[in-house]
Write an enzyme that holds these catalytic residues in place. Structure first.
Site, PDB file in Angstrom:
ATOM      1  N   HIS A 130       0.887  -1.288   0.059  1.00 14.72           N
ATOM      2  CA  HIS A 130      -0.174   0.078  -0.100  1.00 14.72           C
ATOM      3  C   HIS A 130       0.981   1.268   0.152  1.00 14.72           C
ATOM      4  CE1 HIS A 130      -3.003   2.787   1.782  1.00 14.72           C
ATOM      5  NE2 HIS A 130      -3.855   1.965   1.454  1.00 14.72           N
ATOM      6  N   GLN A 210      -4.643  -5.365   6.884  1.00 15.37           N
ATOM      7  CA  GLN A 210      -5.427  -6.191   6.251  1.00 15.37           C
ATOM      8  C   GLN A 210      -5.637  -7.332   7.098  1.00 15.37           C
ATOM      9  OE1 GLN A 210      -7.843  -5.572   4.256  1.00 15.37           O
ATOM     10  NE2 GLN A 210      -6.927  -3.407   3.806  1.00 15.37           N
ATOM     11  N   LYS A 233     -10.157  -0.880  10.509  1.00 14.97           N
ATOM     12  CA  LYS A 233     -10.061  -2.260   9.528  1.00 14.97           C
ATOM     13  C   LYS A 233     -10.675  -3.585  10.439  1.00 14.97           C
ATOM     14  CE  LYS A 233      -7.411  -0.287   6.279  1.00 14.97           C
ATOM     15  NZ  LYS A 233      -7.855  -0.013   4.877  1.00 14.97           N
ATOM     16  N   CYS A 371      -4.868   2.413  -3.516  1.00 14.49           N
ATOM     17  CA  CYS A 371      -3.542   2.799  -3.060  1.00 14.49           C
ATOM     18  C   CYS A 371      -2.393   1.821  -3.173  1.00 14.49           C
ATOM     19  CB  CYS A 371      -3.836   3.175  -1.552  1.00 14.49           C
ATOM     20  SG  CYS A 371      -4.916   4.589  -1.169  1.00 14.49           S
TER      21      CYS A 371
HETATM   22  N1  PMP Z   1      -1.671  -0.918   4.426  1.00 17.20           N
HETATM   23  C1  PMP Z   1      -2.740  -1.642   4.068  1.00 17.20           C
HETATM   24  C2  PMP Z   1      -2.303  -2.943   3.368  1.00 17.20           C
HETATM   25  C3  PMP Z   1      -4.132  -1.114   3.756  1.00 17.20           C
HETATM   26  O1  PMP Z   1      -4.933  -1.708   3.355  1.00 17.20           O
HETATM   27  C4  PMP Z   1      -4.286   0.375   4.385  1.00 17.20           C
HETATM   28  C5  PMP Z   1      -5.679   0.778   4.284  1.00 17.20           C
HETATM   29  N2  PMP Z   1      -6.162   0.481   3.043  1.00 17.20           N
HETATM   30  C6  PMP Z   1      -3.195   0.857   5.169  1.00 17.20           C
HETATM   31  C7  PMP Z   1      -1.895   0.195   5.090  1.00 17.20           C
HETATM   32  C8  PMP Z   1      -3.515   2.315   5.390  1.00 17.20           C
HETATM   33  O2  PMP Z   1      -4.340   2.094   6.753  1.00 17.20           O
HETATM   34  P1  PMP Z   1      -4.711   3.405   7.332  1.00 17.20           P
HETATM   35  O3  PMP Z   1      -5.381   4.204   6.212  1.00 17.20           O
HETATM   36  O4  PMP Z   1      -5.714   2.858   8.244  1.00 17.20           O
HETATM   37  O5  PMP Z   1      -3.683   4.203   8.119  1.00 17.20           O
END
Ligand code: PMP
Length: 413
Positions: A130, A210, A233, A371
């Protein structure tokens, strides 16, 4: 175990009753919420905890000696103990509250990175990451004149560990990979990655965004150095999360944010820092959401993560089987070990159109690059449609999505 047995064991309809948001029509159709990888819905007990705090004992924590402050402090610290147990950390002091996974990774990049990464050092990431687990390391690498190396992704969405073994060297100071991919669902062999990295003296950060809702997490068994999660999450509130770090590393790191809470003594000549974890919790934290985070983790523990994951996997298997009957469907992420994420495209139909047309039928999916632009580039696509399942989803909802997709294909072609 068949999904019927699992669903009886964890009683899906009872679970659904606990989530008020699920019981509504969207665009005139019952909501089928399949955007759980972006954020999961919240059970009533999480919503109630937020309410109770603001209605009954809103007060700033740690510094007050009055009754409300003590009650708020106790509730806030109770969440820390719950997070510690949830990921099986050794001590509560190893749990730092953050804004979420992104914040946790930035903390490590800014604090550990500035302390221990030097010119010429290498940071290994994977092609499945991500943006939250890419950009903080790029910023750090730029600042420290270090560089990043990437573990490539194979066509099924798994990592090519042969290349990992080749790029790993004495220069590697840190490896940052996710436990499970948000775009493809791949569960990465993180124990193997951690052990190999440690052979070269590198530290390992695991992005657990995740994984937290689906996989058992045991940071001691994994022997990872850092592990970051987001509350939202895993059925908890937005704006909070936790970072696990090994005591000796956290103690060796200087804080990257200064302010109240994180100090022992301040003078204009010299400031001494507080002990961990407070050293990394400058300012008034997100008290209410941290308190409610406990309810989310208790919900998962009481429901039983194993049973939840088995049920979610049965949904994934069913959806995977059914979607392949649709003309022109291509799946992205076909690893054997996956969390319940189904990413796909339909030939000749733009993913945004699919997203919009499903939304018109009350079915919420996510479309776009999720992302993970480097991963999309790797597959030569702009994005996918992603349906991600949680414990409150049902086969009936999947049937509605599949029926919708059949109609979209008919209509568009
Ligand atoms: N890493 C992964 C694998 C994610 O899926 C996400 C959120 N989509 C994030 C990091 C970032 O998480 P957050 O926006 O809650 O900080």
């Amino acid at each position: 175990m068949s999904d019927v047995a699992v669903s009886q064991e964890i009683n899906i309809s009872k679970i659904r009753e606990e989530f008020p948001v699920l019981h509504q029509n969207v665009n005139g159709k019952p909501l089928a919420y399949f955007d759980n990888a972006a954020t999961s819905q919240k059970p009533q007990r999480v919503i109630a905890a937020l309410n109770e705090y603001y209605k009954g004992y809103n007060a700033n924590i740690h510094r007050g000696i009055h009754t409300l402050a003590e009650k708020a402090t106790k509730a806030y610290e109770a969440t820390r103990a719950t997070v510690k147990n949830f990921i099986n950390a050794n001590e509560v002091e190893e749990i730092i509250f953050t804004k979420g996974t992104t914040d946790g990774i930035n903390l490590v990049a800014s604090s550990y990175g500035r302390n221990f990464i030097y010119e010429g050092d290498e940071i290994i990431l994977s092609g499945l990451e991500h943006h939250s687990n890419i950009v903080p390391w790029q910023l750090l690498a730029q600042e420290r004149k270090a560089s990043t190396k990437i573990i490539p992704v194979k066509s099924d969405g798994t990592l090519d560990l042969t290349v990992f073994n080749e790029i790993l060297s004495e220069k590697t100071k840190l490896v940052a990979v996710n436990h499970a991919s948000n775009s493809m669902g791949t569960i990465n062999p993180i124990k193997e990655i951690i052990d190999k990295a440690h052979q070269f003296g590198a530290k390992v950060l695991i992005d657990g965004a995740q994984a937290s809702a689906h996989l058992e997490i045991d940071v001691q068994k994994l022997n990872c150095d850092f592990y970051a999660i987001s509350a939202h999450k895993v059925y908890g509130p937005t704006g909070t999360g936790a970072l696990y770090g090994k005591r000796e590393l956290l103690e060796a790191m200087t804080p990257y944010q200064g302010g109240g809470e994180m100090i022992k003594d301040v003078s204009f000549d010299q400031t001494t820092y507080n002990d961990i974890p407070y050293k990394f919790e400058a300012g008034t934290p997100n008290i209410a959401d941290v308190i409610a985070f406990k309810e989310a983790l208790d919900f998962v523990s009481e429901t039983g993560k194993k049973a939840m994951a088995a049920y979610e996997n049965s949904l994934l298997d069913y959806a995977t089987k059914e979607i392949q009957k649709i003309d022109g469907v291509k799946l992205y992420g076909t690893a054997n070990h996956k969390v319940s994420v189904l990413s796909f495209l339909i030939e000749g139909v733009h993913p945004f159109d699919i997203g919009q047309m499903l939304d018109a039928r009350g079915v919420a999916v996510r479309t776009g690059h999720h992302c993970t632009q480097p991963l999309m580039d790797h597959f030569g696509i702009e994005g996918t449609v992603r349906a991600s399942f949680a414990v409150y989803n049902t086969k009936e909802e999947i049937d509605r999505m599949i029926e919708g997709l059949h109609r979209i294909v008919k209509f568009m072609k």
